[in-house]
Design an enzyme around this catalytic site. Structure first.
Site, mmCIF file in Angstrom:
data_model
loop_
_atom_site.group_PDB
_atom_site.id
_atom_site.type_symbol
_atom_site.label_atom_id
_atom_site.label_comp_id
_atom_site.label_asym_id
_atom_site.label_seq_id
_atom_site.Cartn_x
_atom_site.Cartn_y
_atom_site.Cartn_z
ATOM 1 N N LYS A 108 29.903 59.944 21.022
ATOM 2 C CA LYS A 108 30.057 58.720 21.808
ATOM 3 C C LYS A 108 29.324 58.762 23.143
ATOM 4 O O LYS A 108 29.135 57.725 23.775
ATOM 5 C CB LYS A 108 31.538 58.394 22.010
ATOM 6 C CG LYS A 108 32.203 57.981 20.703
ATOM 7 C CD LYS A 108 33.442 57.139 20.909
ATOM 8 C CE LYS A 108 33.895 56.594 19.563
ATOM 9 N NZ LYS A 108 35.251 56.069 19.574
ATOM 10 N N LYS A 193 29.465 57.455 7.411
ATOM 11 C CA LYS A 193 30.773 56.906 7.046
ATOM 12 C C LYS A 193 30.850 55.422 7.414
ATOM 13 O O LYS A 193 30.196 54.972 8.365
ATOM 14 C CB LYS A 193 31.898 57.694 7.728
ATOM 15 C CG LYS A 193 31.974 57.487 9.214
ATOM 16 C CD LYS A 193 33.214 58.124 9.844
ATOM 17 C CE LYS A 193 33.205 57.798 11.341
ATOM 18 N NZ LYS A 193 34.259 58.392 12.125
ATOM 19 N N LYS A 196 33.797 51.140 12.182
ATOM 20 C CA LYS A 196 33.947 49.901 12.955
ATOM 21 C C LYS A 196 32.718 49.645 13.817
ATOM 22 O O LYS A 196 32.440 48.529 14.188
ATOM 23 C CB LYS A 196 35.178 50.009 13.868
ATOM 24 C CG LYS A 196 36.500 49.867 13.133
ATOM 25 C CD LYS A 196 37.659 50.201 14.061
ATOM 26 C CE LYS A 196 38.990 50.012 13.347
ATOM 27 N NZ LYS A 196 40.105 50.612 14.109
HETATM 28 P P1 AMP Z 1 39.730 54.231 13.408
HETATM 29 O O1 AMP Z 1 38.986 53.140 12.745
HETATM 30 O O2 AMP Z 1 38.809 55.251 13.994
HETATM 31 O O3 AMP Z 1 40.812 53.772 14.353
HETATM 32 O O4 AMP Z 1 40.459 55.022 12.238
HETATM 33 C C1 AMP Z 1 41.726 54.700 11.694
HETATM 34 C C2 AMP Z 1 41.995 55.580 10.483
HETATM 35 O O5 AMP Z 1 41.050 55.285 9.431
HETATM 36 C C3 AMP Z 1 41.851 57.082 10.764
HETATM 37 O O6 AMP Z 1 42.843 57.789 10.053
HETATM 38 C C4 AMP Z 1 40.480 57.407 10.212
HETATM 39 O O7 AMP Z 1 40.374 58.752 9.813
HETATM 40 C C5 AMP Z 1 40.408 56.470 9.008
HETATM 41 N N1 AMP Z 1 39.004 56.146 8.675
HETATM 42 C C6 AMP Z 1 38.110 55.503 9.470
HETATM 43 N N2 AMP Z 1 36.909 55.352 8.843
HETATM 44 C C7 AMP Z 1 37.053 55.924 7.604
HETATM 45 C C8 AMP Z 1 36.173 56.085 6.464
HETATM 46 N N3 AMP Z 1 34.927 55.623 6.476
HETATM 47 N N4 AMP Z 1 36.674 56.708 5.373
HETATM 48 C C9 AMP Z 1 37.943 57.166 5.344
HETATM 49 N N5 AMP Z 1 38.813 57.053 6.376
HETATM 50 C C10 AMP Z 1 38.393 56.431 7.498
#
Ligand code: AMP
Ligand code: TRP
Length: 331
Positions: A108, A193, A196
């Protein structure tokens, strides 16, 4: 059990298949806490009005995917002040060196440089450790990208216990198996991956995408040039795009990706079926989401009830931690 999600950006299939879907099952088996981590969202610039709106959207989406506020505890991190306070005690446990090694911080700050980064971005994983340790969680269901943050949480808990006596439960990450949602890839860039903050929105299937958008994104998904016999096979290293589609279709229909591959010899039909299965997977979630947004009282009540329950647990753990380090109770 505890997990958290940031109220930023839009929820996508990676969030759902890597984390949220498991939470819905887990809530019936464990005493579960789910936290909308609004304080974490402040680590990069946010518009206040947007943060407010996203926090409610996030709560409604968590209810729409199936979290039941009468079964689990759903709350906003900022409603439970113990998170910020324990974070301070843990900042006095963590070292600069170990935080500097966090890949998320490095990623980041790669573009803008460390100098301009908010200190909160640096201490982000310490606040995450506080989220987890306050609830004596031993199970933390997350996607693969959170592995390093969970290791740090374990290190901090262990070090604190060694220094000050048994205070915290040392948690373990619960990450889906490879091929079962641990790491859903971007449809346009299948070696990255799904995220967002993706560069191309075409590679990310959002939970609230209308059916046409889902169909369009899956149809345009990057596969690869090898279209000969045996080209539809599950092989994430050699065929990341196709393997991701197989994983998605498998997750939507309850099968292993290699098993799905046996039914296809061409990319076209695989894409058509994957899109259709994803549309069906998301349809009931979207329907519940629109019902919930029409009735904001439901989420508000859930969050109020959740904050009370979370506070009652967190305050006991924080008192224990304060005592361990030598802070006097208020007379
Ligand atoms: P975040 O979007 O970073 O707030 O992530 C929320 C949850 O979604 C966390 O447990 C991440 O590990 C999971 N997560 C986010 N992106 C992925 C992805 N591409 N594949 C699997 N899990 C994800
Ligand atoms: N860092 C996590 C993410 O970006 C979100 C998070 C914050 C979290 N606190 C947590 C996840 C506690 C699990 C447990 O996905």
């Amino acid at each position: 059990m505890l997990s958290g999600i940031q109220p930023t950006g839009d929820f996508h299939l990676g969030n759902y298949l890597g984390a949220l879907r498991g939470w819905v099952e887990d809530q019936h088996e464990h005493d579960s806490y789910f936290c909308v981590v609004d304080l974490h969202a402040l680590t990069i610039p946010r518009d206040p009005a947007e943060l407010r709106a996203k926090s409610m959207e996030c709560a409604n989406l968590l209810l729409a995917v199936g979290l039941d506020p009468d079964v689990c505890t759903l709350f906003l991190q900022s409603h439970v002040p113990e998170h910020a306070e324990l974070s301070w005690l843990l900042e006095c446990t963590a070292s600069m060196g170990e935080l500097r090694r966090m890949t998320q911080f490095k990623e980041k700050t790669a573009r803008g440089g460390e100098e301009a980064a908010r200190v909160g971005l640096f201490t982000y994983p310490v606040l995450q450790a506080a989220d987890i340790l306050l609830y004596d969680a031993d199970r933390v269901p997350v996607g693969d990208d959170q592995r390093q943050h969970l290791e740090l949480t374990r290190d901090l808990a262990t070090r604190f216990n060694q220094r000050y006596g048994e205070t915290f439960v040392v948690p373990a990450a619960a990450i889906p198996a490879a091929g079962r949602g641990a790491r859903i890839m971007d449809l346009q860039q299948p070696t990255a991956k799904m995220s967002k903050s993706a560069e191309s929105p075409q590679g990310v299937v959002l939970l609230l995408d209308p059916p046409e958008a889902i169909e369009r994104k899956v149809k345009r998904a990057v596969t690869d040039a090898d279209t000969g016999t045996g080209s539809v096979r599950y092989d994430p290293a050699a065929k990341p795009g196709v393997s991701n589609l197989l994983e998605l279709l498998g997750l939507a229909t309850g099968r292993a990706p290699a098993q799905v591959a046996a039914d296809y010899s061409q990319y076209g039909p695989l894409k058509v079926d994957t899109a259709a299965a994803l549309v069906e997977l998301l349809r009931p979630i979207q329907q519940r989401y629109w019902e919930l947004t029409a009735d904001p009282g439901v989420a508000e009540k859930a969050l109020e009830q959740g904050a009370d329950k979370a506070h009652s647990v967190a305050s006991v753990t924080l008192r224990r931690a304060r005592h361990s380090v030598g802070l006097l109770p208020r007379p």
